[in-house]
Design a protein around this motif. Sequence first.
Motif, short mmCIF file in Angstrom:
data_model
loop_
_atom_site.label_atom_id
_atom_site.label_comp_id
_atom_site.label_asym_id
_atom_site.label_seq_id
_atom_site.Cartn_x
_atom_site.Cartn_y
_atom_site.Cartn_z
N MET A 242 -43.17 45.51 70.99
CA MET A 242 -43.19 45.50 69.52
C MET A 242 -41.99 46.26 68.95
O MET A 242 -41.41 45.86 67.93
N TYR A 243 -41.58 47.33 69.61
CA TYR A 243 -40.40 48.07 69.18
C TYR A 243 -39.12 47.30 69.52
O TYR A 243 -38.15 47.33 68.78
N GLN A 244 -39.16 46.63 70.65
CA GLN A 244 -38.05 45.80 71.08
C GLN A 244 -37.75 44.72 70.04
O GLN A 244 -36.61 44.55 69.61
N GLU A 245 -38.79 44.02 69.63
CA GLU A 245 -38.65 42.95 68.64
C GLU A 245 -38.15 43.49 67.30
O GLU A 245 -37.24 42.92 66.68
N ALA A 246 -38.73 44.60 66.85
CA ALA A 246 -38.34 45.18 65.56
C ALA A 246 -36.88 45.64 65.59
O ALA A 246 -36.14 45.45 64.62
N LEU A 247 -36.47 46.23 66.71
CA LEU A 247 -35.10 46.72 66.82
C LEU A 247 -34.10 45.57 66.78
O LEU A 247 -33.09 45.64 66.07
N ILE A 248 -34.37 44.53 67.54
CA ILE A 248 -33.44 43.39 67.58
C ILE A 248 -33.30 42.77 66.20
O ILE A 248 -32.19 42.46 65.74
N ASN A 249 -34.42 42.57 65.51
CA ASN A 249 -34.37 41.99 64.17
C ASN A 249 -33.56 42.87 63.22
O ASN A 249 -32.80 42.38 62.39
N GLN A 250 -33.73 44.18 63.35
CA GLN A 250 -32.99 45.11 62.49
C GLN A 250 -31.50 45.05 62.79
O GLN A 250 -30.66 45.01 61.88
N LEU A 251 -31.15 45.04 64.08
CA LEU A 251 -29.74 45.00 64.46
C LEU A 251 -29.07 43.70 64.03
O LEU A 251 -27.91 43.69 63.63
N LEU A 252 -29.80 42.60 64.11
CA LEU A 252 -29.24 41.31 63.70
C LEU A 252 -28.89 41.30 62.22
O LEU A 252 -27.95 40.62 61.79
N GLN A 253 -29.63 42.08 61.44
CA GLN A 253 -29.40 42.13 60.01
C GLN A 253 -28.37 43.18 59.62
O GLN A 253 -27.64 43.01 58.64
N GLN A 254 -28.28 44.26 60.38
CA GLN A 254 -27.49 45.40 59.94
C GLN A 254 -26.26 45.70 60.80
O GLN A 254 -25.39 46.46 60.38
N LYS A 256 -23.21 43.99 62.52
CA LYS A 256 -22.41 42.77 62.70
C LYS A 256 -21.77 42.72 64.08
O LYS A 256 -21.62 41.65 64.67
N GLU A 257 -21.40 43.88 64.59
CA GLU A 257 -20.79 43.94 65.92
C GLU A 257 -21.79 43.48 66.98
O GLU A 257 -21.45 42.74 67.90
N PHE A 258 -23.04 43.92 66.83
CA PHE A 258 -24.09 43.49 67.76
C PHE A 258 -24.33 41.98 67.64
O PHE A 258 -24.47 41.28 68.65
N LEU A 259 -24.39 41.49 66.42
CA LEU A 259 -24.63 40.06 66.19
C LEU A 259 -23.54 39.22 66.85
O LEU A 259 -23.83 38.23 67.53
N PHE A 260 -22.29 39.61 66.67
CA PHE A 260 -21.16 38.87 67.26
C PHE A 260 -21.23 38.92 68.79
O PHE A 260 -21.06 37.89 69.46
N SER A 261 -21.47 40.10 69.35
CA SER A 261 -21.52 40.25 70.81
C SER A 261 -22.67 39.46 71.41
O SER A 261 -22.53 38.83 72.47
N LEU A 262 -23.82 39.49 70.73
CA LEU A 262 -24.99 38.79 71.24
C LEU A 262 -24.77 37.28 71.24
O LEU A 262 -25.12 36.59 72.21
N LYS A 263 -24.20 36.76 70.16
CA LYS A 263 -23.94 35.32 70.10
C LYS A 263 -22.99 34.88 71.22
O LYS A 263 -23.17 33.81 71.82
N LYS A 264 -22.00 35.72 71.49
CA LYS A 264 -21.05 35.40 72.55
C LYS A 264 -21.73 35.42 73.92
O LYS A 264 -21.50 34.53 74.75
N LEU A 265 -22.59 36.39 74.15
CA LEU A 265 -23.32 36.48 75.42
C LEU A 265 -24.28 35.30 75.58
O LEU A 265 -24.39 34.71 76.66
N GLU A 266 -24.97 34.95 74.52
CA GLU A 266 -25.95 33.86 74.58
C GLU A 266 -25.29 32.50 74.76
O GLU A 266 -25.92 31.56 75.25
N SER A 267 -24.02 32.38 74.38
CA SER A 267 -23.31 31.11 74.52
C SER A 267 -22.78 30.89 75.94
O SER A 267 -22.29 29.81 76.27
N ASP A 268 -22.88 31.92 76.77
CA ASP A 268 -22.40 31.81 78.15
C ASP A 268 -23.25 30.78 78.91
O ASP A 268 -24.47 30.73 78.75
N PRO A 269 -22.63 29.95 79.76
CA PRO A 269 -23.39 28.96 80.53
C PRO A 269 -24.52 29.55 81.37
O PRO A 269 -25.52 28.87 81.65
N ALA A 270 -24.38 30.81 81.76
CA ALA A 270 -25.42 31.45 82.58
C ALA A 270 -26.76 31.49 81.87
O ALA A 270 -27.82 31.47 82.51
N CYS A 271 -26.73 31.54 80.53
CA CYS A 271 -27.97 31.62 79.74
C CYS A 271 -28.62 30.26 79.52
O CYS A 271 -29.78 30.19 79.11
N GLN A 272 -27.87 29.20 79.76
CA GLN A 272 -28.40 27.85 79.59
C GLN A 272 -29.06 27.67 78.22
O GLN A 272 -30.15 27.15 78.09
#
Length: 470
Positions: A242-254, A256-272
Amino acid sequence: MFLVPRLKEDNGPLSPFTDQDKSPEGAADGYEEEVQSVSFQSKYIHIFPLYQHYCLQSIQDDLQRLNKSYVSEVVTSQFLPGLQSPLTPQSNFQTISPQLHSPEVTKCSPPPPALRVTPCTLWQDLDEVKVSGLLSSLTTREIRLQESMFELIGSEASYLRSLEVAVSHFYASKTLKQCLSQLEHHIMFSNLHHVMAASEKFLMDLEVRLGESVLISQVGDIVLQHCPAFHTLYVPYVTNMMYQEALINQLLQQNKEFLFSLKKLESDPACQRQSLKSFLALPFQRITRLKLLLESILKLTEPESASRVNLEKAIEAIHEIVTECDKGVRKMKQIEELVCLEMLLDFGKVKSLPLVASGRFLVHQCPMRQLTLDGACNSRMSFISIYLHLFNDLLIISSKNAQRFRVLDHTKFPTHVHVEQLKTEVLGLPPECFLLRLSQSQSGHPTVLILAPQTRSDKEAWMKVLSTKH
């Protein structure tokens, strides 16, 4: 608002479950610890897909059981709408479409594009099984039992494959660590690397058992052997979600560096094309699925089989882990609720008390009307608005102003709280009224209140909770 109760950013484990989130040797993990990938050479980890895509055939079968004509036309033994995931042993599983949703389908809407799905590897398709000649000597039930036990192995291989991506790609990412504080990184990933290590040991033992004999004797004993480690690791991890979910949602909103890094990581072929959240949800999905897999094996196990005892014990042990996970989540939600409420209480001249206390949880809360009398003679009845917060050991009476509560009184529950029915018709009161007696409170003397909830059903609910020990 994201709140983490009683967390300190210091040396040592940083989570609501400090004592549990330690390495097997008991030492806290360093923030820059070296992350190991899966070390043993699994025979099956690369012939199964990521756990998020594992056994789509099972999902397909579940949908067909709905017995709805349109669904059965779209979802056949060869096709599953909206997903593309070739699950043959030769596939490298790198072309996956977005996650499965439940589309609203009407007879007027065109059918979604049907994409080919092939079933997961089966026990009977293993080369060792084919050359053994077992398929001609085993009954259909015995083959189904072997398939069920092999599904435990195959699904664990799929699960471990996804965990390795979660740990090596996300958890160990230096780019992601640079966007997060040590506390945030700990909350986000908790003990996921230890969960992966436990899965690796579990799969290794399962594969050793299969290597001993292609005719699997039993798996319950192996599951039972690993249950203590599962309990130690899964309960704190699931509780932290529950804290994990709340933290991620907060970081995605507040952030920008995390949002950019996460999108780049998620776009990697390893994540399918799978999101970080889907990887972080894996342990919860796995521990609940594990019990279902074992129950399927039990149904196919002969009553007189010697393996049945261990299997039943393993199912019970996994059930206890799932139950403890549920208790842990509820407990953390209760603490979160108390922390939030404590910030909204204004005790003023009333003696204050800490709201967050061990074992305390909110039972019921509701706005209420309190009867008051205007003037000494020929008193005229009127009502004022108050608010009741009932906890398992405490009753707080307050007045609400905007989003804050000004405490008027509080007392121990149920020791000093008593309720009585009133003859409302005789007294000329609204039918939803009842009497609340406080034998001792912060006012310094016994208090009697005539209260009126919004409806009769509210009255019945309050009479019940105020008369029950929680």
